[in-house]
Design an enzyme around this catalytic site. Sequence first.
Site, PDB file in Angstrom:
ATOM      1  CB  CYS A  61      -0.994  -0.050   1.147  1.00 46.04           C
ATOM      2  SG  CYS A  61      -2.441   0.962   0.802  1.00 46.04           S
ATOM      3  CG  HIS A 154      -2.956  -3.126   4.165  1.00 47.65           C
ATOM      4  ND1 HIS A 154      -1.997  -2.484   4.901  1.00 47.65           N
ATOM      5  CD2 HIS A 154      -3.601  -2.173   3.468  1.00 47.65           C
ATOM      6  CE1 HIS A 154      -2.054  -1.186   4.670  1.00 47.65           C
ATOM      7  NE2 HIS A 154      -3.009  -0.974   3.804  1.00 47.65           N
ATOM      8  CD  GLU A 156      -0.297  -5.224   6.652  1.00 48.41           C
ATOM      9  OE1 GLU A 156      -0.056  -5.794   5.571  1.00 48.41           O
ATOM     10  OE2 GLU A 156      -0.628  -4.026   6.729  1.00 48.41           O
TER      11      GLU A 156
HETATM   12  N1  GLN Z   1      -3.513   6.356   0.819  1.00 45.73           N
HETATM   13  C1  GLN Z   1      -2.290   6.081   1.523  1.00 45.73           C
HETATM   14  C2  GLN Z   1      -1.127   6.841   0.909  1.00 45.73           C
HETATM   15  O1  GLN Z   1      -1.264   7.600   0.054  1.00 45.73           O
HETATM   16  C3  GLN Z   1      -1.993   4.599   1.550  1.00 45.73           C
HETATM   17  C4  GLN Z   1      -2.993   3.869   2.400  1.00 45.73           C
HETATM   18  C5  GLN Z   1      -2.481   2.599   3.011  1.00 45.73           C
HETATM   19  O2  GLN Z   1      -1.270   2.363   3.128  1.00 45.73           O
HETATM   20  N2  GLN Z   1      -3.407   1.785   3.459  1.00 45.73           N
HETATM   21  O3  GLN Z   1      -0.008   6.655   1.326  1.00 45.73           O
END
Ligand code: GLN
Length: 174
Positions: A61, A154, A156
Amino acid sequence: MLQEAGASAVAVRRPAELDAIDGLVIPGGESTTMWKLAETFDMLQPLRMRIKEGLPAYGSCAGMIMLADRIEDGVAGQQTIGGIDMVVRRNAFGRQVDSFESDLDFAGERVHAVFIRAPWVESLGADVTVLGRCEPGDRIVAVRQGPLLATSFHPELTGDVRVHRYFVDMVREL
Ligand code: GLN
């Protein structure tokens, strides 16, 4: 998750701590904050250097955003560590309320994936392998380039250790 996957995990907060690791996980969170903290703690250049030298890394992410050479919809001046020849769009699936879960194929295995204000891969270079896509839109959400792995989701959060194990195996094989 890393321990369950057979690795020993330590937190990395300072440049010197980068010397003692065989692989780096950059978790989810907020990439704009990660970028600012990396600059404040003089981590950005050391991270770039270690990754250029071939340190294996897995970003999920916000971590995927940090490993992207180029980003769309970043905040003004937002920088990444880079390493993967791709354009990643921040918050691509929508806002926090548009977070969702979905089953998808990751490197040939069916996994349950949790997306939280997640990015997607908008375009990628010839050296980047797609490891996973998801609906809506058949978007690219998992990629690998050499020792670098990134997912929009994610793993995890599901208790399923297979994505982390894939990374730990990658580190062992390199
Ligand atoms: N929207 C977040 C960003 O721009 C990422 C979100 C996340 O890691 N769950 O970093």
